[in-house]
Motif scaffolding. Structure first.
Motif, PDB file in Angstrom:
ATOM      1  N   LEU A  59       0.824  -1.208   0.000  1.00  0.00           N
ATOM      2  CA  LEU A  59       0.000   0.000   0.000  1.00  0.00           C
ATOM      3  C   LEU A  59       0.858   1.257   0.000  1.00  0.00           C
ATOM      4  CD1 LEU A  59      -2.916  -0.786   2.495  1.00  0.00           C
ATOM      5  CD2 LEU A  59      -2.907  -0.934   0.018  1.00  0.00           C
ATOM      6  N   LEU A  60       1.912   1.254   0.809  1.00  0.00           N
ATOM      7  CA  LEU A  60       2.794   2.424   0.847  1.00  0.00           C
ATOM      8  C   LEU A  60       3.514   2.612  -0.488  1.00  0.00           C
ATOM      9  CD1 LEU A  60       4.317   2.002   4.428  1.00  0.00           C
ATOM     10  CD2 LEU A  60       2.514   3.582   3.699  1.00  0.00           C
ATOM     11  N   ALA A  61       3.947   1.509  -1.088  1.00  0.00           N
ATOM     12  CA  ALA A  61       4.639   1.607  -2.377  1.00  0.00           C
ATOM     13  C   ALA A  61       3.705   2.111  -3.468  1.00  0.00           C
ATOM     14  CB  ALA A  61       5.217   0.245  -2.765  1.00  0.00           C
ATOM     15  N   ALA A  62       2.408   1.794  -3.349  1.00  0.00           N
ATOM     16  CA  ALA A  62       1.445   2.230  -4.359  1.00  0.00           C
ATOM     17  C   ALA A  62       1.281   3.742  -4.390  1.00  0.00           C
ATOM     18  CB  ALA A  62       0.089   1.571  -4.107  1.00  0.00           C
ATOM     19  N   LEU A  63       1.671   4.433  -3.327  1.00  0.00           N
ATOM     20  CA  LEU A  63       1.549   5.887  -3.293  1.00  0.00           C
ATOM     21  C   LEU A  63       2.591   6.587  -4.159  1.00  0.00           C
ATOM     22  CD1 LEU A  63       0.912   6.580   0.499  1.00  0.00           C
ATOM     23  CD2 LEU A  63      -0.712   6.860  -1.374  1.00  0.00           C
ATOM     24  N   LEU A  64       3.717   5.923  -4.412  1.00  0.00           N
ATOM     25  CA  LEU A  64       4.836   6.603  -5.080  1.00  0.00           C
ATOM     26  C   LEU A  64       4.480   7.150  -6.458  1.00  0.00           C
ATOM     27  CD1 LEU A  64       7.891   4.351  -4.134  1.00  0.00           C
ATOM     28  CD2 LEU A  64       7.188   6.522  -3.138  1.00  0.00           C
ATOM     29  N   PRO A  65       3.815   6.389  -7.340  1.00  0.00           N
ATOM     30  CA  PRO A  65       3.578   6.918  -8.692  1.00  0.00           C
ATOM     31  C   PRO A  65       2.301   7.734  -8.840  1.00  0.00           C
ATOM     32  CG  PRO A  65       2.927   4.623  -8.626  1.00  0.00           C
ATOM     33  CD  PRO A  65       3.403   4.977  -7.241  1.00  0.00           C
ATOM     34  N   VAL A  66       1.564   8.007  -7.750  1.00  0.00           N
ATOM     35  CA  VAL A  66       0.245   8.623  -7.874  1.00  0.00           C
ATOM     36  C   VAL A  66       0.318   9.985  -8.556  1.00  0.00           C
ATOM     37  CG1 VAL A  66      -1.595   9.686  -6.516  1.00  0.00           C
ATOM     38  CG2 VAL A  66      -0.889   7.360  -6.022  1.00  0.00           C
ATOM     39  N   GLU A  67       1.315  10.786  -8.197  1.00  0.00           N
ATOM     40  CA  GLU A  67       1.377  12.155  -8.719  1.00  0.00           C
ATOM     41  C   GLU A  67       1.590  12.212 -10.226  1.00  0.00           C
ATOM     42  OE1 GLU A  67       3.019  15.541  -6.192  1.00  0.00           O
ATOM     43  OE2 GLU A  67       4.111  13.801  -5.411  1.00  0.00           O
ATOM     44  N   ARG A  68       2.162  11.177 -10.816  1.00  0.00           N
ATOM     45  CA  ARG A  68       2.421  11.229 -12.255  1.00  0.00           C
ATOM     46  C   ARG A  68       1.439  10.386 -13.077  1.00  0.00           C
ATOM     47  NH1 ARG A  68       6.777   7.775 -10.499  1.00  0.00           N
ATOM     48  NH2 ARG A  68       6.654   5.712 -11.473  1.00  0.00           N
ATOM     49  N   LEU A  69       0.410   9.868 -12.440  1.00  0.00           N
ATOM     50  CA  LEU A  69      -0.570   9.041 -13.165  1.00  0.00           C
ATOM     51  C   LEU A  69      -1.515   9.885 -14.017  1.00  0.00           C
ATOM     52  CD1 LEU A  69      -1.607   6.309 -10.561  1.00  0.00           C
ATOM     53  CD2 LEU A  69      -0.168   6.040 -12.575  1.00  0.00           C
ATOM     54  N   VAL A  70      -1.918  11.042 -13.523  1.00  0.00           N
ATOM     55  CA  VAL A  70      -2.919  11.859 -14.201  1.00  0.00           C
ATOM     56  C   VAL A  70      -2.476  13.308 -14.369  1.00  0.00           C
ATOM     57  CG1 VAL A  70      -5.278  12.789 -14.014  1.00  0.00           C
ATOM     58  CG2 VAL A  70      -4.837  10.394 -13.451  1.00  0.00           C
ATOM     59  N   ALA A  71      -1.830  13.868 -13.368  1.00  0.00           N
ATOM     60  CA  ALA A  71      -1.521  15.303 -13.359  1.00  0.00           C
ATOM     61  C   ALA A  71      -0.769  15.790 -14.599  1.00  0.00           C
ATOM     62  CB  ALA A  71      -0.744  15.659 -12.092  1.00  0.00           C
ATOM     63  N   PRO A  72       0.288  15.094 -15.079  1.00  0.00           N
ATOM     64  CA  PRO A  72       0.993  15.608 -16.268  1.00  0.00           C
ATOM     65  C   PRO A  72       0.090  15.733 -17.494  1.00  0.00           C
ATOM     66  CG  PRO A  72       2.327  13.966 -15.152  1.00  0.00           C
ATOM     67  CD  PRO A  72       0.980  13.921 -14.514  1.00  0.00           C
ATOM     68  N   ASP A  73      -0.775  14.751 -17.729  1.00  0.00           N
ATOM     69  CA  ASP A  73      -1.677  14.813 -18.879  1.00  0.00           C
ATOM     70  C   ASP A  73      -2.763  15.867 -18.687  1.00  0.00           C
ATOM     71  OD1 ASP A  73      -0.392  12.913 -20.377  1.00  0.00           O
ATOM     72  OD2 ASP A  73      -1.575  11.248 -19.610  1.00  0.00           O
ATOM     73  N   SER A  74      -3.192  16.060 -17.451  1.00  0.00           N
ATOM     74  CA  SER A  74      -4.190  17.080 -17.179  1.00  0.00           C
ATOM     75  C   SER A  74      -3.620  18.476 -17.421  1.00  0.00           C
ATOM     76  CB  SER A  74      -4.688  16.957 -15.734  1.00  0.00           C
ATOM     77  OG  SER A  74      -5.643  17.940 -15.430  1.00  0.00           O
ATOM     78  N   GLU A  75      -2.381  18.691 -16.990  1.00  0.00           N
ATOM     79  CA  GLU A  75      -1.753  20.001 -17.158  1.00  0.00           C
ATOM     80  C   GLU A  75      -1.410  20.296 -18.620  1.00  0.00           C
ATOM     81  OE1 GLU A  75       1.569  19.678 -14.587  1.00  0.00           O
ATOM     82  OE2 GLU A  75       0.369  19.743 -12.733  1.00  0.00           O
ATOM     83  N   SER A  76      -1.079  19.276 -19.390  1.00  0.00           N
ATOM     84  CA  SER A  76      -0.694  19.485 -20.788  1.00  0.00           C
ATOM     85  C   SER A  76      -1.886  19.575 -21.739  1.00  0.00           C
ATOM     86  CB  SER A  76       0.225  18.344 -21.250  1.00  0.00           C
ATOM     87  OG  SER A  76      -0.488  17.107 -21.293  1.00  0.00           O
ATOM     88  N   GLY A  77      -3.086  19.309 -21.247  1.00  0.00           N
ATOM     89  CA  GLY A  77      -4.267  19.354 -22.106  1.00  0.00           C
ATOM     90  C   GLY A  77      -4.508  18.075 -22.893  1.00  0.00           C
ATOM     91  N   TRP A  78      -3.834  16.999 -22.527  1.00  0.00           N
ATOM     92  CA  TRP A  78      -3.972  15.735 -23.254  1.00  0.00           C
ATOM     93  C   TRP A  78      -5.406  15.212 -23.183  1.00  0.00           C
ATOM     94  CZ3 TRP A  78      -5.044  10.576 -22.014  1.00  0.00           C
ATOM     95  CH2 TRP A  78      -4.689   9.627 -22.983  1.00  0.00           C
ATOM     96  N   PHE A  79      -6.032  15.356 -22.034  1.00  0.00           N
ATOM     97  CA  PHE A  79      -7.411  14.875 -21.895  1.00  0.00           C
ATOM     98  C   PHE A  79      -8.368  15.685 -22.770  1.00  0.00           C
ATOM     99  CE2 PHE A  79      -5.685  13.283 -17.790  1.00  0.00           C
ATOM    100  CZ  PHE A  79      -5.947  11.936 -17.993  1.00  0.00           C
ATOM    101  N   ASP A  80      -8.096  16.967 -22.959  1.00  0.00           N
ATOM    102  CA  ASP A  80      -8.925  17.765 -23.865  1.00  0.00           C
ATOM    103  C   ASP A  80      -8.839  17.228 -25.285  1.00  0.00           C
ATOM    104  OD1 ASP A  80      -9.740  19.480 -21.833  1.00  0.00           O
ATOM    105  OD2 ASP A  80      -7.985  20.773 -22.077  1.00  0.00           O
ATOM    106  N   GLN A  81      -7.635  16.841 -25.690  1.00  0.00           N
ATOM    107  CA  GLN A  81      -7.470  16.278 -27.030  1.00  0.00           C
ATOM    108  C   GLN A  81      -8.223  14.959 -27.161  1.00  0.00           C
ATOM    109  OE1 GLN A  81      -3.310  16.106 -28.226  1.00  0.00           O
ATOM    110  NE2 GLN A  81      -2.826  17.847 -26.898  1.00  0.00           N
ATOM    111  N   ILE A  82      -8.192  14.162 -26.124  1.00  0.00           N
ATOM    112  CA  ILE A  82      -8.922  12.895 -26.128  1.00  0.00           C
ATOM    113  C   ILE A  82     -10.411  13.137 -26.332  1.00  0.00           C
ATOM    114  CG2 ILE A  82      -9.704  11.017 -24.617  1.00  0.00           C
ATOM    115  CD1 ILE A  82      -7.014  10.459 -25.810  1.00  0.00           C
TER     116      ILE A  82
END
Length: 212
Positions: A59-82
């Motif tokens: 469970l603790l290890a699962a926290l490590l990649p959380v910040e890069r799962l969605v935030a980079p694509d949200s900030e770059s507008g990738w989801f808007d393109q989708i």
């Protein structure tokens, strides 16, 4: 189908890029190693707490990649393109859950074999731990993606994600650590399936609320 495979391959590459999977496994093993040092050399005690300690470390290890799962694509507008291309956002998030599971679960299952040796688990006990992780990690991946979506764009997202993910993951921890009971495994599978089914819709709603 080809578009889905492309999205999964993209996210899996990102998960392994920059030694991401190695970092998760390294943290997992480091957390596991601390338990024998704290408990002492009592083999019976170590074998008894082993499954629970392995799940806590997971469970603790699962926290490590959380910040890069969605935030980079949200900030770059990738989801808007989708959305412009007419792709279903819940489907995209379901594919992201699958990709995240492929990026962190197989290395974690391998690392759990080493962890089982540290706790002196026999083959049957280690097999139950591996089965519990196999059943529970899809739910853990779904929780991580949903948490990442809810905290995308927030300051201190990593800390907030931890406050959200760890309490929500308690059912997985409880049923996963009790994997010697068939009933606990069935409940673990049910909770994991429920999280996998609901997380794409929650994640898509969270992303829409941020972008709209």
């Amino acid at each position: 189908m080809s578009a889905a495979l492309t999205l999964i391959a993209r996210d899996v590459r990102r998960g392994y890029a920059g030694s991401g999977a190695a970092l998760v496994c390294g943290f997992f093993l480091l957390a596991v190693v601390l338990f024998p040092f704290a408990i002492g050399p009592d083999r019976a005690m170590l074998a008894r707490i082993g499954p629970g300690a392995i799940w806590v470390a997971a469970l603790l290890a699962a926290l490590l990649p959380v910040e890069r799962l969605v935030a980079p694509d949200s900030e770059s507008g990738w989801f808007d393109q989708i959305r412009v291309h007419g792709l279903s956002l819940p489907l995209v998030m379901a594919l992201r859950i699958a990709a995240h599971w492929l990026a962190f679960a197989p290395p974690l299952l391998l690392a759990a074999l080493l962890a089982g040796g540290l706790f002196g688990l026999d083959a049957m006990a280690l097999g139950r731990v591996e089965l519990a992780l196999l059943l529970g990690t899809p739910g853990l991946a779904a929780l991580a993606v949903a948490t990442a979506s809810l905290t995308a764009g927030l300051r201190g997202a990593g800390g907030i994600a931890g406050l959200l993910l760890l309490p929500l993951a308690l059912p997985l921890l409880i049923f996963g650590a009790g994997g010697e009971d068939v009933g606990a495994l069935k409940l673990l599978a049910a909770v994991s399936l429920m999280l996998v089914a609901g997380s794409p819709w929650l994640s898509a709603a969270a992303i829409r609320s941020v972008r709209d």
